[in-house]
Enzyme design. Structure first.
Site, PDB file in Angstrom:
ATOM      1  N   ASP A  11       0.893  -1.154   0.009  1.00  0.00           N
ATOM      2  CA  ASP A  11       0.079  -0.111   0.002  1.00  0.00           C
ATOM      3  C   ASP A  11       0.902   1.233   0.029  1.00  0.00           C
ATOM      4  OD1 ASP A  11      -2.180   1.770   0.382  1.00  0.00           O
ATOM      5  OD2 ASP A  11      -1.881   1.486   2.608  1.00  0.00           O
ATOM      6  N   ASP A 175      -1.998  -0.977   5.693  1.00  0.00           N
ATOM      7  CA  ASP A 175      -2.294  -0.695   7.050  1.00  0.00           C
ATOM      8  C   ASP A 175      -3.793  -0.771   7.577  1.00  0.00           C
ATOM      9  OD1 ASP A 175      -2.977   1.644   5.455  1.00  0.00           O
ATOM     10  OD2 ASP A 175      -2.385   3.156   7.099  1.00  0.00           O
TER      11      ASP A 175
END
Length: 205
Positions: A11, A175
């Site tokens: 990410d 996350d």
């Protein structure tokens, strides 16, 4: 954790680049958009910001809608500056980690993001010290280009097909709990770091 892993998918926001959602909120409130909190999340946006994130509207349409909501003749630069407040920096040690990982793994980025952020951040963050963005990733997959956003199953399917990789041989680092859960359901190995975490030990234990 990296046993049997051939590919790593990172990410961007909150994992590689540090975020400051409150600074972005404050900037838009300063422009007159009092309800901006309703739209912004660390992981996935809503409303007009969501439509920008999945490419349903262009940056120009986004700016015009912001002007309409606020009711002021704001410049493109004022709007972009407020929106860019969301992004901080990519720590040098994470850039170094990406370069090291590329020697052993196929490394990709999969990000819920938008054209304004990407156009404003790629050069100052990645194009330094003789490097280019392509030195860090084999390929980047952005939600606004694909038309889907994590945790939608379709964005993961697109990544796997386009990159020619399998989920079981891929470590997904994100996350957001919902994104990690979606990836695990598809067979990815996953790691969910905390904000501002130095997670390099994951790859060298």
């Amino acid at each position: 954790m990296t046993n049997g892993i051939k590919n790593i998918v990172f990410d961007f926001g909150g994992v590689l680049i540090n975020l400051d959602k409150q600074a972005c909120i404050d900037a838009f409130v300063g422009l007159g958009m009092e309800n901006v909190r309703e739209y912004l999340s660390d992981y996935r946006q809503d409303g007009i910001f969501r439509r920008l994130e999945i490419g349903a509207i262009s940056p120009g349409q986004f700016r015009n809608e912001i002007r309409s909501k606020i009711g002021k003749p704001l410049s493109d630069q004022q709007i972009d500056k407020a929106w860019m407040k969301f992004l901080l920096d990519v720590p040098a040690e994470k850039l170094d980690l990406l370069l090291q990982l590329r020697k052993k793994y196929r490394v990709f980025m999969l990000s819920n993001t938008n054209a304004i952020h990407i156009d404003g951040i790629i050069e100052p963050v990645f194009c330094r010290n003789g490097h280019t963005f392509d030195d860090y990733f084999e390929k980047a997959y952005f939600s606004y280009e694909i038309g889907w956003a994590k945790p939608d199953k379709e964005i993961f399917e697109y990544l796997l097909k386009d990159a020619g990789i399998t989920a079981g041989e891929t470590l997904f680092v994100d996350d957001a709990e919902a994104n990690v859960a979606a990836a695990e359901a598809m067979g990815f190995k996953t790691y969910q770091p905390e904000s501002f975490e130095d997670f390099s030990a994951v790859f060298y234990n």
